[in-house]
Motif scaffolding. Structure first.
Motif, PDB file in Angstrom:
ATOM      1  N   GLU A 171      54.576  85.101  12.999  1.00 28.18           N
ATOM      2  CA  GLU A 171      53.950  86.429  13.047  1.00 28.18           C
ATOM      3  C   GLU A 171      52.709  86.425  13.945  1.00 28.18           C
ATOM      4  O   GLU A 171      52.471  87.378  14.691  1.00 28.18           O
ATOM      5  CB  GLU A 171      53.617  86.920  11.640  1.00 28.18           C
ATOM      6  N   VAL A 172      51.931  85.361  13.900  1.00 30.64           N
ATOM      7  CA  VAL A 172      50.763  85.243  14.783  1.00 30.64           C
ATOM      8  C   VAL A 172      51.213  85.260  16.245  1.00 30.64           C
ATOM      9  O   VAL A 172      50.592  85.916  17.093  1.00 30.64           O
ATOM     10  CB  VAL A 172      49.946  83.970  14.454  1.00 30.64           C
ATOM     11  N   ALA A 173      52.307  84.562  16.543  1.00 26.81           N
ATOM     12  CA  ALA A 173      52.829  84.535  17.915  1.00 26.81           C
ATOM     13  C   ALA A 173      53.189  85.939  18.399  1.00 26.81           C
ATOM     14  O   ALA A 173      53.027  86.247  19.585  1.00 26.81           O
ATOM     15  CB  ALA A 173      54.035  83.601  18.000  1.00 26.81           C
ATOM     16  N   GLY A 193      51.135  91.754  27.098  1.00 29.24           N
ATOM     17  CA  GLY A 193      51.853  92.853  27.715  1.00 29.24           C
ATOM     18  C   GLY A 193      53.259  93.071  27.197  1.00 29.24           C
ATOM     19  O   GLY A 193      54.103  93.659  27.849  1.00 29.24           O
ATOM     20  N   TRP A 194      53.526  92.634  26.008  1.00 27.96           N
ATOM     21  CA  TRP A 194      54.813  92.767  25.335  1.00 27.96           C
ATOM     22  C   TRP A 194      55.250  94.227  25.227  1.00 27.96           C
ATOM     23  O   TRP A 194      54.417  95.122  25.203  1.00 27.96           O
ATOM     24  CB  TRP A 194      54.643  92.163  23.954  1.00 27.96           C
ATOM     25  N   SER A 210      61.976  87.736  23.007  1.00 32.39           N
ATOM     26  CA  SER A 210      62.357  87.387  24.373  1.00 32.39           C
ATOM     27  C   SER A 210      62.051  85.912  24.667  1.00 32.39           C
ATOM     28  O   SER A 210      61.399  85.221  23.879  1.00 32.39           O
ATOM     29  CB  SER A 210      61.572  88.253  25.361  1.00 32.39           C
ATOM     30  N   SER A 211      62.488  85.470  25.822  1.00 36.53           N
ATOM     31  CA  SER A 211      62.179  84.089  26.216  1.00 36.53           C
ATOM     32  C   SER A 211      60.667  83.906  26.370  1.00 36.53           C
ATOM     33  O   SER A 211      60.140  82.829  26.083  1.00 36.53           O
ATOM     34  CB  SER A 211      62.911  83.714  27.498  1.00 36.53           C
ATOM     35  N   GLU A 212      59.961  84.962  26.797  1.00 39.34           N
ATOM     36  CA  GLU A 212      58.498  84.883  26.906  1.00 39.34           C
ATOM     37  C   GLU A 212      57.871  84.703  25.527  1.00 39.34           C
ATOM     38  O   GLU A 212      56.955  83.903  25.343  1.00 39.34           O
ATOM     39  CB  GLU A 212      57.922  86.133  27.579  1.00 39.34           C
ATOM     40  N   TYR A 213      58.373  85.468  24.554  1.00 40.55           N
ATOM     41  CA  TYR A 213      57.872  85.322  23.179  1.00 40.55           C
ATOM     42  C   TYR A 213      58.148  83.910  22.664  1.00 40.55           C
ATOM     43  O   TYR A 213      57.273  83.266  22.082  1.00 40.55           O
ATOM     44  CB  TYR A 213      58.504  86.355  22.223  1.00 40.55           C
ATOM     45  N   LYS A 214      59.369  83.428  22.863  1.00 35.79           N
ATOM     46  CA  LYS A 214      59.740  82.104  22.365  1.00 35.79           C
ATOM     47  C   LYS A 214      58.873  81.004  22.973  1.00 35.79           C
ATOM     48  O   LYS A 214      58.520  80.037  22.294  1.00 35.79           O
ATOM     49  CB  LYS A 214      61.218  81.834  22.615  1.00 35.79           C
ATOM     50  N   ALA A 237      66.713  83.725  17.075  1.00 37.37           N
ATOM     51  CA  ALA A 237      65.262  83.886  17.092  1.00 37.37           C
ATOM     52  C   ALA A 237      64.604  83.045  15.999  1.00 37.37           C
ATOM     53  O   ALA A 237      63.482  82.605  16.153  1.00 37.37           O
ATOM     54  CB  ALA A 237      64.893  85.351  16.887  1.00 37.37           C
ATOM     55  N   TYR A 238      65.319  82.828  14.923  1.00 35.89           N
ATOM     56  CA  TYR A 238      64.738  82.165  13.754  1.00 35.89           C
ATOM     57  C   TYR A 238      65.233  80.727  13.654  1.00 35.89           C
ATOM     58  O   TYR A 238      66.237  80.357  14.250  1.00 35.89           O
ATOM     59  CB  TYR A 238      65.077  82.968  12.499  1.00 35.89           C
TER      60      TYR A 238
END
Length: 127
Positions: free
Chosen positions: A67-69, A77-78, A85-89, A108-109
């Motif tokens: 959740e912090v991520a 800029g999400w 997304s790959s940027e989030y991961k 994702a999980y």
């Protein structure tokens, strides 16, 4: 069940953001939820469900950092179409690494969570 408190999870969040030198400081809201947690950008809260503790301390810490991520990703800029997304991961991987955690994802999980290279959690829904 994990013995971590809301204050412990908040400290994990704060230290993570401090180490990554980001402006965002999510407020951890550790509470009873029927479903999953949420990152609320409007309020600044990151909700972590109490049921996550039933899956152990490693999973609870992972869930908090997940959740912090989201909050950190938002700062970069999400947009709504790229929640995991790959940027989030990439951000999530960096956040987890600060705590010696690495995940093997299903999508994702986590399917598995490793702590300092050792298998520490296997998702009971995907054995």
């Amino acid at each position: 069940m994990a013995d971590l408190t809301q204050e412990d999870l908040q400290a994990i969040s704060d230290l993570t953001c401090e180490q990554l030198q980001v402006k965002v400081r999510p407020h951890i809201h550790y509470r009873r939820l029927r479903s999953g947690g949420r990152a609320s950008y409007r309020t600044g809260y990151a909700s972590v469900p109490r049921w996550a503790a039933d899956w152990g301390e490693v999973y609870l810490v992972y869930y908090t950092l997940h959740e912090v991520a989201h909050h950190i990703h938002r700062e970069t800029g999400w947009n709504w179409s790229k929640v995991h997304s790959s940027e989030y991961k990439a951000i999530e991987d960096k956040v987890l690494a600060l705590w010696g955690l690495k995940i093997e994802r299903m999508k994702a999980y986590p399917k598995h969570i490793y702590h300092n290279g050792q298998l520490a959690f296997t998702n009971p829904r995907h054995r």
